[in-house]
Design a protein around this motif. Structure first.
Motif, PDB file in Angstrom:
ATOM      1  N   LEU A  97       0.600  -5.572   5.975  1.00 51.03           N
ATOM      2  CA  LEU A  97      -0.566  -5.973   5.203  1.00 51.03           C
ATOM      3  C   LEU A  97      -1.319  -7.143   5.828  1.00 51.03           C
ATOM      4  O   LEU A  97      -2.418  -7.480   5.383  1.00 51.03           O
ATOM      5  N   ARG A 144      -2.495 -11.560   1.702  1.00 53.55           N
ATOM      6  CA  ARG A 144      -2.702 -11.642   0.255  1.00 53.55           C
ATOM      7  C   ARG A 144      -3.939 -10.856  -0.172  1.00 53.55           C
ATOM      8  O   ARG A 144      -3.948 -10.225  -1.235  1.00 53.55           O
ATOM      9  N   VAL A 147      -3.030  -7.167  -0.364  1.00 55.29           N
ATOM     10  CA  VAL A 147      -2.187  -6.796  -1.505  1.00 55.29           C
ATOM     11  C   VAL A 147      -3.046  -6.268  -2.654  1.00 55.29           C
ATOM     12  O   VAL A 147      -2.630  -5.376  -3.405  1.00 55.29           O
ATOM     13  N   PHE A 157       4.890  -1.997  -4.732  1.00 54.30           N
ATOM     14  CA  PHE A 157       5.314  -2.744  -3.544  1.00 54.30           C
ATOM     15  C   PHE A 157       6.797  -3.044  -3.643  1.00 54.30           C
ATOM     16  O   PHE A 157       7.242  -3.710  -4.577  1.00 54.30           O
TER      17      PHE A 157
END
Length: 297
Positions: A97, A144, A147, A157
């Motif tokens: 990510l 972040r 996400v 997740f």
């Protein structure tokens, strides 16, 4: 005994690349040299013994990071076979990510029918023996930001981390209350040589359990307990269930990794012995129903 196994790995070394199995070594989780062989669906089901495996959740197996979607494509092809009974019924795919191409990879994984979630291993530890990634991904702005895309694709997740990272993970879960986070391996209680280590695990798990969008898998305990017995597993299993509650905990095998330290049937019978006094409904939740609900299978 009927189970839905919510954490297994498969690999085919003849057709796919797994860098960690190209030159495997010995670490705290065991001797990976003993894992350098194909491990396919028939292998897992063939050693299940008297365990009736109803459904399986495949969690990414550190496939070639240059093409993580190929692992999902391969797994979906297995699930689509007439003889596979739809297994693996859920696929937890790999995405970094922090990478610029994360949005495209998420979209590609989500295009496969059995994809349900993403895992990116987060384990960081000051002791290099236990350190997996050497980076605090949860502190990186791009990570972040990406996400937030999980919800767009209706993906959970799988949260693999150490107790020292649980406070940050709880904050992450609170910031993404519409995403399901699934703690792997009962929180990986690694620092077992001190009271402080136990308290960090216990208190961290309680902090995570305070977030209603976090659930936990009781799995991988043999990685830290190579000579496990029912009695050595019992306190960690019961503490985890008490912390999260019966409706937010599920059993899993972590095979074939935990196969290094015991048979598939012995592991599931150990779980059963530990919760022998639970009600029928509670056992159904721990062994089947919670995994089906969380992974939508």
């Amino acid at each position: 005994m009927q189970v839905v196994d919510s954490h297994i790995h498969l690999w085919d070394l003849k057709t796919h690349r797994y860098p960690w199995l190209e030159n495997p070594g010995v670490s705290f989780v065991g001797d990976a040299r003993d894992l350098k062989h194909d491990y396919l669906l028939d292998d897992l089901l063939g050693e299940a013994g008297d365990i009736d495996v109803l459904k399986l959740v495949h969690v990414e197996a550190n496939h070639d990071p240059a093409d993580p979607v190929e692992e999902t494509r391969w797994l979906q092809s297995i699930a689509d076979r007439a003889d596979s009974r739809g297994m693996p019924n859920a696929i937890v795919a790999a995405v970094d990510l922090s990478a610029p191409n994360a949005p495209a990879l998420l979209e590609a994984h989500a295009s496969f029918a059995n994809t349900r979630g993403i895992r990116q291993i987060l384990n960081v530890h000051e002791n290099k023996l236990f350190d997996y990634v050497g980076r605090h991904f949860m502190r990186e702005p791009q990570w972040r930001e990406h996400v937030t895309l999980l919800r767009r694709h209706d993906l959970s997740f799988d949260l693999q981390l150490y107790p020292s990272q649980m406070e940050e993970a709880a904050a992450l879960a609170r910031a993404h209350a519409d995403t399901l986070f699934i703690v792997n391996h009962a929180g990986m209680f690694v620092d077992r040589s001190s009271v402080a280590g136990y308290r960090a695990w216990r208190d961290g798990m309680r902090l995570l359990a305070g977030c209603r969008n976090i659930v936990v898998k009781i799995s991988g305990l043999a990685m830290f307990d190579h000579r496990w017995t029912v009695e050595s597993l019992r306190p960690y299993v019961l503490e985890t269930i008490d912390t999260f509650g019966v409706e937010r905990a599920m059993f899993a095998s972590n095979f074939p990794v935990d196969r290094l330290f015991g048979s598939y049937a012995d592991l599931w019978h150990a779980y059963a012995a530990i919760v022998d006094g639970a009600s029928v409904a509670e056992k159904e939740a721990l062994f089947r129903r919670n995994a089906e609900r969380c992974y939508r299978i």
